[in-house]
Design a protein around this motif. Structure first.
Motif, short mmCIF file in Angstrom:
data_model
loop_
_atom_site.label_atom_id
_atom_site.label_comp_id
_atom_site.label_asym_id
_atom_site.label_seq_id
_atom_site.Cartn_x
_atom_site.Cartn_y
_atom_site.Cartn_z
N GLN A 1 31.07 54.53 28.22
CA GLN A 1 31.50 54.43 29.62
C GLN A 1 30.57 55.24 30.52
O GLN A 1 30.27 54.83 31.65
N ASP A 2 30.09 56.38 30.02
CA ASP A 2 29.16 57.20 30.81
C ASP A 2 27.87 56.43 31.09
O ASP A 2 27.31 56.50 32.20
N GLN A 3 27.39 55.69 30.09
CA GLN A 3 26.17 54.89 30.28
C GLN A 3 26.40 53.79 31.31
O GLN A 3 25.56 53.54 32.18
N ASP B 1 28.65 53.77 33.67
CA ASP B 1 28.82 54.40 34.99
C ASP B 1 27.46 54.79 35.58
O ASP B 1 27.23 54.62 36.78
N SER B 2 26.57 55.31 34.73
CA SER B 2 25.24 55.70 35.20
C SER B 2 24.45 54.47 35.67
O SER B 2 23.73 54.52 36.68
N GLU C 1 30.80 69.26 27.59
CA GLU C 1 31.07 68.08 26.76
C GLU C 1 32.10 68.40 25.69
O GLU C 1 33.03 67.62 25.44
#
Length: 753
Positions: free
Chosen positions: A136-138, A140-141, A674
């Motif tokens: 999800q972080d990827q 979002d980025s 993290e």
């Protein structure tokens, strides 16, 4: 033709810089020529003794020639100024674009594709053997990068169009007559175009309204306030401003308005708000006079019409409130308006609701966003404004109230019947209203509960800004707490810690949870007591006192803090924020202890002392969650899991305030944040099945084990990072876990009382 991604990345702006230089030379040369023509040729002509035809024809010819040379200088200077500003802005945007593409996209492994129409798409290219699964972080980025590049492109397109339009107007397309539109900067041309569009009002096409929004969006944040000030002055004053915005709002929210028009008017609400905030900041070089605030207050209780023969007219504050919902406003402009509106509401809560258009969607009216009310109730609007304006919010809640007459003028020696707006707005008898266009809302219990919560929710946003120093919802690290901000938090804890039942199912709780998370160092210090290690605060302390001392004139009444936490923790979002900030502060304290081990005869007791408050708070939160889900049926347990999952910003925010040895912004800090995020999600996400909820005690014991494990992990990691071998690290972590198991039980007892 729209400016493309390829255009901006590949264009050689050096050629434009050369053109700017050439025009500068032309301006300088024409300036000398114009002066020479004016003082030489025309001066001699004016002083000469002409006779016959020369007295009229020749003299007139000389005068026209001198004027034309002057006009050529004016035209050349306009072209030069516009080109220079355009070059400066495009150069900056090109640099931003190259950074986004060559640095950020490359670092993320993302490819940027020009899809035409002035837009791009960003994607992860497929490589052989890759599953193409992304975190999800990827994702979002990737989305953030795509949005950023498209914003840069849109801004560049606006500059390109403005420059082209200004050059055409400067030249006038007349080879025999120079000196048409005159500009001292590109800003002048952009303001001119914005006002040209605004004067069309509802006759603007959708494309023209989008263009106006772009002009306001990309110029509303100018540091000197020039564009914003000139735009509002150009609208014609406070009343004309309200008439324009009111007309556009109704045009875009009426029953026959298209979805495209509604979207554009929702955008207009935002960008006009941001622009007004910039224009009313007295610290800017260019700003509106204080008279604008005075006139807005005068117009607040007057009905505003914009069409001949208009029957149903809104009050000025209903219209202005739509604009105030967006932008960070200076207290000198906003607070007199906020105080006036609040006092009007206290006097007659239904004053502004007498003319609301019942039966329309909640997007209809002067708050096209539809968020937290339709805008009929300006109190909700101005509280939202304070929620975006931290400095103004802090002063609003901390400074003594100023009384105003109904017309917005100062009321000399006026008595208000309350000492502060914290007291007034948190009073359980304060009357909130139903800010909605819907009819018969009280026939639907869930709907009425939501709508009646708009006001308290907006109040929570204002209190968040006042106490944290950030606009509500911000992910940034808050600035050090001021004494005034800390005192407001103290007042809130005392108010609701003394009467926790007043928070039962209140929409205010999520904001109180966010505020508590921001003040977690103060909270943990109170649980440590006078015998504990001073953990420090983030700026001024909130003076929550010592939970073990019953006679503490500086602190809170006995039991107030634990009662407050217990009541606030029943909200899923508040719960997630508090448990995450508690884990973060405890981790920071443990790290600090390991890095200062030489100060202590025995480290284990110091570690135990530092983790103890976290265990108590975890116990209180567990009891609150269980009461909310199992006993009182206030919320679904899955919502608490969601609250934990979405509270991850608090780890970075709390570590960013750190007092310990975690290097803020460094590689170690990144890993610690993290680890905290993963630990909280893993240990505070629970089985929400009906079967799991049947046994209340087992449910709580499982949470006790998870809380202890979270602290074990944090202590073990800190010990290893500080250089301890595995055996000693495990020993320290085990002792910390034992302390958590004990203090957790005490926290449960406190919450259960």
């Amino acid at each position: 033709m729209a400016l493309t991604f390829t255009d901006l990345v590949e264009v050689d702006l050096g050629r434009l810089a050369n053109a700017v230089s050439d025009w500068k030379k032309a301006v300088d040369g024409l300036k000398k020529s114009a002066k020479s023509a004016r003082t030489g040729m025309q001066g001699k002509s004016d002083s000469a003794r002409w006779a016959g035809v020369n007295a009229t024809v020749t003299r007139e010819f000389v005068a026209k020639t001198a004027k034309e040379i002057s006009d050529l200088h004016t035209e050349a200077n306009s072209i030069y100024q516009v080109l220079e500003d355009g070059h400066t802005e495009l150069e900056s945007l090109q640099k931003q674009m190259k950074t986004a593409v060559h640095d950020d996209a490359a670092k993320l492994g993302i490819r940027v594709e020009d899809i035409g129409g002035g837009r791009v798409r960003c994607f992860f290219p497929h490589t052989r053997g890759d599953t193409d699964e992304r975190t999800q972080d990827q994702l979002d980025s990737r989305q953030e990068l795509e949005d950023r590049i498209n914003r840069i492109l849109a801004h560049a397109a606006e500059i390109d169009a403005s420059v082209a339009r200004a050059l055409a107007k400067s030249h006038g397309n007349d080879p025999y007559n120079a000196g048409h539109s005159r500009y001292e900067s590109l800003n002048d041309a952009e303001v001119e175009r914005a006002l040209e569009l605004a004067r069309k009002g509802g006759k603007m096409s959708d494309a023209e309204l989008r263009e106006l929004n772009q002009l306001l969006r990309f110029n509303s944040a100018e540091k000197d306030g020039e564009f914003a000030t000139e735009f509002y002055q150009g609208l014609g004053g406070p009343e004309k401003t309200l008439q324009f915005y009111a007309a556009m709002s109704i045009d875009g929210t009426g029953g026959d308005a298209s979805k495209t028009r509604l979207d554009a008017v929702q955008d207009l609400q935002k960008v006009m708000g941001y622009t007004l905030a910039n224009a009313t900041d007295p610290d800017h070089k260019y700003h509106l006079s204080d008279e604008w605030g005075t006139q807005f207050r005068r117009l607040g209780t007057q009905q505003i019409g914009w069409e001949r023969g208009q029957w149903n007219k809104p009050y000025g504050y209903q219209v202005l409130g739509g604009l105030l919902r967006y932008g960070n406003y200076d207290s000198r402009f906003l607070n007199p308006i906020a105080e006036h509106i609040t006092q009007l509401h206290k006097k007659d809560p239904y004053f502004f609701l007498s003319n609301k258009p019942t039966g329309n969607p909640d997007t209809y009216g002067f708050n096209p966003s539809g968020r937290l009310g339709t805008g009929n109730e300006p109190l909700n609007s101005v509280l939202e404004a304070l929620g975006h304006s931290p400095e103004a919010a802090e002063k609003f809640f901390s400074q003594p109230p100023t009384a105003y007459n109904e017309d917005g003028t100062l009321k000399k020696d006026g008595k208000l019947g309350f000492d502060s707006y914290v007291d007034l707005l948190t009073d359980k008898d304060f009357e909130w209203t139903a800010d909605t266009n819907s009819a018969n809302i009280f026939a639907d219990e869930d709907k009425s509960k939501t709508i009646m919560g708009y006001g308290p929710d907006a109040l929570g946003h204002a209190l968040e800004a006042a106490t944290t120093g950030l606009p509500y919802g911000s992910d940034a690290v808050s600035p050090p707490h001021s004494k005034e901000a800390a005192d407001i938090f103290h007042q809130l804890v005392e108010r609701y810690g003394t009467d926790p039942k007043d928070l039962d199912d209140s929409p205010l709780r999520d904001s109180l949870g966010h505020i508590t998370a921001d003040y977690m160092r103060d909270v943990q210090a109170a649980f440590m007591g006078n015998g504990g290690t001073v953990v420090g605060t983030h700026g001024a302390g909130a003076h929550l006192g010592d939970l073990d001392v019953t006679d503490n004139p500086e602190g809170l009444p006995p039991g107030a803090l634990k009662n407050f936490l217990g009541a606030v923790g029943k909200d899923p979002d508040a719960y997630g924020a508090i448990v995450t900030s508690q884990e973060s502060v405890t981790t920071d304290l443990v790290n600090d202890a390991f890095h200062n081990a030489d100060k202590y005869k025995e480290l284990a007791p110091e570690i135990a002392n530092r983790v103890n408050p976290g265990g108590e708070i975890a116990g209180i939160m567990a009891e609150s969650r269980t009461q909310a889900v199992v006993d009182e049926k206030l919320a679904d347990d899955a919502k608490f899991n969601e609250g934990v999952a979405t509270a991850d910003k608090w780890a970075g925010r709390i570590i960013g305030m750190g007092i310990g040895k975690i290097p803020v912004g460094g590689e170690v800090a990144g890993w610690v944040v993290e680890d905290i995020q993963e630990s909280v999600v893993e240990n505070f996400t629970r089985d929400s099945s009906e079967e799991a909820l049947k046994d209340r005690d087992a449910f709580l014991e499982q949470q006790q084990t998870s809380s202890a494990q979270a602290i074990y992990d944090a202590t073990y990691t800190a010990a290893k990072e500080a250089g301890y071998d595995d055996t000693n690290a495990q020993s320290q972590a085990t002792a910390a876990r034992r302390e958590i198991l004990d203090s957790y039980g005490l926290g449960r007892q406190r919450a259960g009382k």
